[in-house]
Design an enzyme around this catalytic site. Structure first.
Site, PDB file in Angstrom:
ATOM      1  N   GLU A   1     -54.017 -10.423 -33.152  1.00  0.00           N
ATOM      2  CA  GLU A   1     -54.420  -9.025 -33.295  1.00  0.00           C
ATOM      3  C   GLU A   1     -54.982  -8.788 -34.747  1.00  0.00           C
ATOM      4  O   GLU A   1     -54.856  -9.632 -35.410  1.00  0.00           O
ATOM      5  CB  GLU A   1     -53.129  -8.371 -32.748  1.00  0.00           C
ATOM      6  CG  GLU A   1     -52.457  -8.751 -31.406  1.00  0.00           C
ATOM      7  CD  GLU A   1     -51.528  -7.930 -30.953  1.00  0.00           C
ATOM      8  OE1 GLU A   1     -50.759  -7.052 -31.697  1.00  0.00           O
ATOM      9  OE2 GLU A   1     -51.139  -8.134 -29.845  1.00  0.00           O
ATOM     10  N   PRO A   2     -55.574  -7.576 -34.801  1.00  0.00           N
ATOM     11  CA  PRO A   2     -56.069  -7.224 -36.236  1.00  0.00           C
ATOM     12  C   PRO A   2     -54.992  -7.426 -37.285  1.00  0.00           C
ATOM     13  O   PRO A   2     -55.230  -7.888 -38.291  1.00  0.00           O
ATOM     14  CB  PRO A   2     -56.591  -5.746 -36.104  1.00  0.00           C
ATOM     15  CG  PRO A   2     -56.673  -5.602 -34.567  1.00  0.00           C
ATOM     16  CD  PRO A   2     -55.964  -6.599 -33.689  1.00  0.00           C
TER      17      PRO A   2
ATOM     18  N   GLY B   1     -78.471 -32.223 -52.970  1.00  0.00           N
ATOM     19  CA  GLY B   1     -78.745 -31.597 -54.041  1.00  0.00           C
ATOM     20  C   GLY B   1     -79.363 -30.305 -53.830  1.00  0.00           C
ATOM     21  O   GLY B   1     -78.438 -29.470 -52.751  1.00  0.00           O
TER      22      GLY B   1
ATOM     23  N   GLU C   1     -57.069 -21.423 -34.586  1.00  0.00           N
ATOM     24  CA  GLU C   1     -55.915 -22.194 -33.992  1.00  0.00           C
ATOM     25  C   GLU C   1     -55.015 -22.605 -34.818  1.00  0.00           C
ATOM     26  O   GLU C   1     -54.296 -23.641 -34.697  1.00  0.00           O
ATOM     27  CB  GLU C   1     -56.702 -23.348 -33.137  1.00  0.00           C
ATOM     28  CG  GLU C   1     -57.437 -22.786 -31.856  1.00  0.00           C
ATOM     29  CD  GLU C   1     -57.859 -23.565 -30.933  1.00  0.00           C
ATOM     30  OE1 GLU C   1     -56.984 -24.517 -30.557  1.00  0.00           O
ATOM     31  OE2 GLU C   1     -58.946 -23.323 -30.154  1.00  0.00           O
TER      32      GLU C   1
HETATM   33  N1  CAA Z   1     -44.672 -25.604 -27.890  1.00  0.00           N
HETATM   34  C1  CAA Z   1     -43.847 -25.046 -27.031  1.00  0.00           C
HETATM   35  N2  CAA Z   1     -42.824 -24.213 -27.579  1.00  0.00           N
HETATM   36  C2  CAA Z   1     -42.825 -23.998 -28.994  1.00  0.00           C
HETATM   37  C3  CAA Z   1     -43.537 -24.752 -29.789  1.00  0.00           C
HETATM   38  C4  CAA Z   1     -44.773 -25.439 -29.159  1.00  0.00           C
HETATM   39  N3  CAA Z   1     -45.545 -26.080 -29.854  1.00  0.00           N
HETATM   40  N4  CAA Z   1     -43.228 -24.611 -30.949  1.00  0.00           N
HETATM   41  C5  CAA Z   1     -42.117 -23.840 -30.974  1.00  0.00           C
HETATM   42  N5  CAA Z   1     -41.952 -23.403 -29.761  1.00  0.00           N
HETATM   43  C6  CAA Z   1     -40.738 -22.542 -29.171  1.00  0.00           C
HETATM   44  C7  CAA Z   1     -39.753 -22.749 -29.939  1.00  0.00           C
HETATM   45  O1  CAA Z   1     -38.673 -23.836 -29.457  1.00  0.00           O
HETATM   46  C8  CAA Z   1     -38.891 -21.527 -29.760  1.00  0.00           C
HETATM   47  O2  CAA Z   1     -38.283 -21.345 -28.814  1.00  0.00           O
HETATM   48  P1  CAA Z   1     -36.898 -20.519 -28.513  1.00  0.00           P
HETATM   49  O3  CAA Z   1     -36.988 -19.229 -29.059  1.00  0.00           O
HETATM   50  O4  CAA Z   1     -36.575 -20.588 -27.164  1.00  0.00           O
HETATM   51  O5  CAA Z   1     -36.031 -21.574 -29.341  1.00  0.00           O
HETATM   52  C9  CAA Z   1     -39.985 -20.384 -30.045  1.00  0.00           C
HETATM   53  O6  CAA Z   1     -41.182 -21.093 -29.584  1.00  0.00           O
HETATM   54  C10 CAA Z   1     -40.345 -19.935 -31.477  1.00  0.00           C
HETATM   55  O7  CAA Z   1     -40.370 -20.994 -32.309  1.00  0.00           O
HETATM   56  P2  CAA Z   1     -40.249 -20.790 -33.879  1.00  0.00           P
HETATM   57  O8  CAA Z   1     -38.938 -20.401 -34.151  1.00  0.00           O
HETATM   58  O9  CAA Z   1     -40.698 -22.041 -34.431  1.00  0.00           O
HETATM   59  O10 CAA Z   1     -41.427 -19.763 -34.142  1.00  0.00           O
HETATM   60  P3  CAA Z   1     -41.778 -19.163 -35.334  1.00  0.00           P
HETATM   61  O11 CAA Z   1     -42.175 -17.696 -34.965  1.00  0.00           O
HETATM   62  O12 CAA Z   1     -41.107 -19.063 -36.487  1.00  0.00           O
HETATM   63  O13 CAA Z   1     -43.307 -19.938 -35.765  1.00  0.00           O
HETATM   64  C11 CAA Z   1     -45.476 -20.732 -35.468  1.00  0.00           C
HETATM   65  C12 CAA Z   1     -44.273 -20.234 -34.818  1.00  0.00           C
HETATM   66  C13 CAA Z   1     -45.420 -22.077 -35.447  1.00  0.00           C
HETATM   67  C14 CAA Z   1     -45.822 -20.262 -36.825  1.00  0.00           C
HETATM   68  C15 CAA Z   1     -46.239 -19.976 -34.426  1.00  0.00           C
HETATM   69  O14 CAA Z   1     -46.541 -18.682 -34.588  1.00  0.00           O
HETATM   70  C16 CAA Z   1     -47.850 -20.502 -34.638  1.00  0.00           C
HETATM   71  O15 CAA Z   1     -48.392 -21.693 -34.298  1.00  0.00           O
HETATM   72  N6  CAA Z   1     -48.583 -19.603 -35.251  1.00  0.00           N
HETATM   73  C17 CAA Z   1     -50.170 -19.738 -35.403  1.00  0.00           C
HETATM   74  C18 CAA Z   1     -50.763 -18.960 -34.023  1.00  0.00           C
HETATM   75  C19 CAA Z   1     -52.260 -19.438 -34.047  1.00  0.00           C
HETATM   76  O16 CAA Z   1     -52.371 -20.743 -34.044  1.00  0.00           O
HETATM   77  N7  CAA Z   1     -53.105 -18.880 -33.932  1.00  0.00           N
HETATM   78  C20 CAA Z   1     -54.198 -19.003 -33.566  1.00  0.00           C
HETATM   79  C21 CAA Z   1     -55.036 -18.208 -32.443  1.00  0.00           C
HETATM   80  S1  CAA Z   1     -55.961 -18.771 -31.426  1.00  0.00           S
HETATM   81  C22 CAA Z   1     -57.569 -18.651 -32.211  1.00  0.00           C
HETATM   82  O17 CAA Z   1     -57.629 -19.179 -33.161  1.00  0.00           O
HETATM   83  C23 CAA Z   1     -58.577 -17.811 -31.569  1.00  0.00           C
HETATM   84  C24 CAA Z   1     -59.631 -18.614 -30.810  1.00  0.00           C
HETATM   85  O18 CAA Z   1     -60.244 -18.102 -29.895  1.00  0.00           O
HETATM   86  C25 CAA Z   1     -60.140 -19.844 -31.315  1.00  0.00           C
END
Ligand code: CAA
Length: 382
Positions: free
Chosen positions: A127-128, A339, A363
């Protein structure tokens, strides 16, 4: 590299390579210059079965494994990173989650036409004001009888303006610490969905990147993908597959940059001979080629783990981190070795340099990949 590839993987790689050489590479510079989304090429890519590569054949897909799919993405990116990202998002972030979590009715209505090449898919997570901290997103999905009403703004939506349907993540339980989010599949022309902005980008300029507004958008409960509260899991699981694909995209960009640079250094004359005879350049070329091969092995390993039902989160993040940083370094060196010619639009390395830049951002940024990897390392040690 033919090492260890199955016949199917080799076949799809070669088929895409041939198509890209004929229809994509010769036109990529023009599409980039005009910021033109090449609809006519996507029609052909759809007919070739490239929208639902890992979708099983019962649902209209090609039934490929993730390794074959990633090899196909590398070939697409060698020709045009913009084309590659539109295909990547459709496969990894729309079709794959529907294949894994969708109901039979959702598959019939949304997965089958997309996998069959009728339209592209999109993924509305960021989101923004919310990007890396995906769990903190604000778009709400309020229950109203059997329906949900979606309200909020989504950003950085690849294919937003050119897709047939989107996977949308929204808050169904604002008070929950776990299970706050749910996923919904929503047709792009559904009432209450509007494309409100088109980004003007540094690179991947012929792909579409939009803001999408959901204004009292009423969807039936049957469009929820996965269980209520399972949205974050659906998003992160899908991103694991997506990240292997972005690693492959980065390898494709870097490979193209190296190929162009090799052609240039054997042609370009300076100080009485081709510049490729200088040890300084040769050292850089060797490093570029070695890092490209290393990144390819990393994405193939991540894909292999997923194909064999093994945990792939850390491998996907490692592949994405290394390959995207590598593509930035390699395309930087490619410009440097060209270059002044590397800095002008007459030569394609300038576009590759701009296109590589986003791979460390979308991503999941490099910083987020490091966080995911470090958490896994520490959890395994503890
Ligand atoms: N697969 C499945 N579940 C997962 C997981 C995975 N890879 N990683 C974590 N989880 C689960 C955890 O087990 C946890 O579950 P419970 O609450 O049941 O225990 C839950 O998800 C939360 O995990 P975290 O505590 O690790 O979560 P967090 O909030 O601290 O951090 C993060 C998570 C890794 C930072 C994640 O938010 C993330 O990857 N952020 C980046 C988002 C992203 O990649 N955005 C890109 C958007 S897409 C895009 O780019 C647009 C496009 O069109 C190309």
């Amino acid at each position: 590299m033919n090492w260890n590839l199955t016949d199917d993987q080799r076949m799809v790689r070669d088929m895409v390579r041939e198509f890209v050489a004929a229809e994509v590479t010769p036109n990529a510079a023009e599409w980039d210059r005009d910021k033109r989304f090449p609809t006519e090429v996507f029609e052909k890519l759809g007919e070739l079965g490239l929208f639902g590569m890992t979708v099983d054949e019962d649902n209209g897909g090609a039934g490929l494994d993730l390794s074959g799919y990633c090899l196909a993405l590398e070939e697409l990116a060698r020709g045009d990173a913009s084309t590659c990202v539109a295909i990547s998002v459709t496969n990894s972030l729309f079709c794959a989650p529907l294949q894994r979590y969708g109901t039979a009715a959702q598959k019939a209505r949304f997965l089958r036409p997309c996998a069959g090449g009728e339209w592209l898919g999109a993924f509305c997570l960021s989101e923004p004001e919310v990007g890396s901290d995906a769990a903190a997103l604000k778009t709400s999905a309020r229950r109203d009888g059997d329906d949900f009403v979606l309200t909020g703004a989504k950003a950085w939506v690849t294919n937003g303006a050119v897709c047939g349907a989107m996977l949308v993540f929204a808050v169904t339980d604002p008070d929950a610490s776990r299970g706050r989010l749910s996923a919904f599949v929503v047709p792009a022309d559904h009432p209450g969905v509007a494309i409100v902005h088109e980004e003007d980008k540094l690179g991947i300029r012929s792909s579409r990147t939009n803001q999408v507004a959901f204004d009292e958008c009423r969807v039936p409960g049957e469009w929820m993908v996965g269980e209520e509260g399972q949205g974050l899991d659906v998003a992160l699981r899908s991103l694991d597959g997506g990240r292997a694909g972005i690693a492959a995209q980065a390898v494709g960009i870097a490979h193209a940059a190296l190929e162009l640079t090799l052609s240039y250094v054997v042609e370009r004359q300076a100080f009485g001979g081709p510049i490729g005879r200088f040890a300084g350049l040769q050292g850089e070329l060797a490093t570029m080629a070695t890092h490209i091969r290393a990144a390819r092995l990393l994405y193939l390993r991540a894909a292999w783990l997923r194909d064999h039902g093994e945990p792939d989160t850390m491998a996907a993040s490692s592949a994405k981190l290394f390959a995207s940083e590598m593509a930035n370094r390699v395309s930087y060196q490619a410009v440097q070795m060209h270059g002044g010619y590397g800095y002008v639009t007459d030569y394609p390395v300038e576009r590759l340099y701009r296109d590589a830049r986003v791979t460390t951002i979308y991503e999941g940024t490099s910083e987020i990949q490091r966080l995911v990897i470090a958490r896994q390392l520490i959890a395994a040690a503890g």
